[in-house]
Design a protein around this motif. Structure first.
Motif, PDB file in Angstrom:
ATOM      1  N   THR A  90       0.828  -1.204   0.000  1.00 55.26           N
ATOM      2  CA  THR A  90       0.000   0.000   0.000  1.00 55.26           C
ATOM      3  C   THR A  90       0.863   1.255   0.000  1.00 55.26           C
ATOM      4  O   THR A  90       1.940   1.289   0.603  1.00 55.26           O
ATOM      5  CB  THR A  90      -0.925   0.050   1.233  1.00 55.26           C
ATOM      6  N   GLN A  91       0.377   2.285  -0.649  1.00 57.81           N
ATOM      7  CA  GLN A  91       1.102   3.553  -0.678  1.00 57.81           C
ATOM      8  C   GLN A  91       1.104   4.197   0.701  1.00 57.81           C
ATOM      9  O   GLN A  91       2.063   4.852   1.087  1.00 57.81           O
ATOM     10  CB  GLN A  91       0.503   4.508  -1.702  1.00 57.81           C
ATOM     11  N   GLN A 139       7.679   5.440  -4.928  1.00 56.35           N
ATOM     12  CA  GLN A 139       7.525   5.276  -6.375  1.00 56.35           C
ATOM     13  C   GLN A 139       6.664   4.050  -6.637  1.00 56.35           C
ATOM     14  O   GLN A 139       6.893   2.986  -6.065  1.00 56.35           O
ATOM     15  CB  GLN A 139       8.906   5.099  -7.011  1.00 56.35           C
ATOM     16  N   GLN A 140       5.674   4.222  -7.488  1.00 55.08           N
ATOM     17  CA  GLN A 140       4.820   3.104  -7.857  1.00 55.08           C
ATOM     18  C   GLN A 140       5.598   2.163  -8.773  1.00 55.08           C
ATOM     19  O   GLN A 140       6.236   2.604  -9.723  1.00 55.08           O
ATOM     20  CB  GLN A 140       3.560   3.601  -8.576  1.00 55.08           C
ATOM     21  N   GLU A 143       5.545  -2.183 -10.348  1.00 55.43           N
ATOM     22  CA  GLU A 143       4.613  -3.238 -10.740  1.00 55.43           C
ATOM     23  C   GLU A 143       4.056  -4.022  -9.554  1.00 55.43           C
ATOM     24  O   GLU A 143       2.883  -4.370  -9.518  1.00 55.43           O
ATOM     25  CB  GLU A 143       5.317  -4.195 -11.706  1.00 55.43           C
ATOM     26  N   GLY A 156       3.824  -3.017  -6.316  1.00 59.60           N
ATOM     27  CA  GLY A 156       3.326  -2.230  -5.189  1.00 59.60           C
ATOM     28  C   GLY A 156       3.929  -0.836  -5.189  1.00 59.60           C
ATOM     29  O   GLY A 156       4.048  -0.195  -6.228  1.00 59.60           O
ATOM     30  N   THR A 157       4.355  -0.403  -4.012  1.00 58.86           N
ATOM     31  CA  THR A 157       4.956   0.917  -3.857  1.00 58.86           C
ATOM     32  C   THR A 157       6.326   0.762  -3.218  1.00 58.86           C
ATOM     33  O   THR A 157       6.446   0.199  -2.130  1.00 58.86           O
ATOM     34  CB  THR A 157       4.074   1.830  -2.981  1.00 58.86           C
TER      35      THR A 157
END
Length: 102
Positions: free
Chosen positions: A34-35, A65-66, A68, A70-71
């Protein structure tokens, strides 16, 4: 309902040592699902809040940074000059607050 998968534990002391070996270079610290969690970790790195490996506050920079999966949390050590400046600021703040500047 399946159980959430566990992620590997991040040794922030090891990460901080690697960052210090390469001043100014962005490196991945950890990957989160999760971000929200990644944002919190990045904030703790920048402020050294409950993360003594990144002391003094302001000696490290962090961002999210997003990716593939996750974050990702990326961080860098700002170098000896920035660390010295952060230490002076912390000492001055302690003196102004009436504490021991260490």
């Amino acid at each position: 309902m399946s159980r959430p998968s566990t992620r590997p534990h991040t040794s922030h002391a090891k990460v901080a040592a690697q960052l210090r070996a390469h001043p100014g270079v962005w490196m991945q610290v950890a990957l989160y699902r999760t971000q929200y969690t990644a944002d919190g970790t990045a904030r703790r790195i920048r402020t050294a809040y409950r993360q003594p490996a990144y002391e003094p506050a302001g000696a490290y920079d962090a961002r999210v940074q997003q990716v593939e999966d996750g974050t990702a949390v990326l961080a860098r050590w700002l170098g000896p000059e920035a660390e010295a400046k952060a230490r002076r600021a912390a000492a001055l703040a302690a003196v102004r607050a009436g504490g021991d500047p260490q």
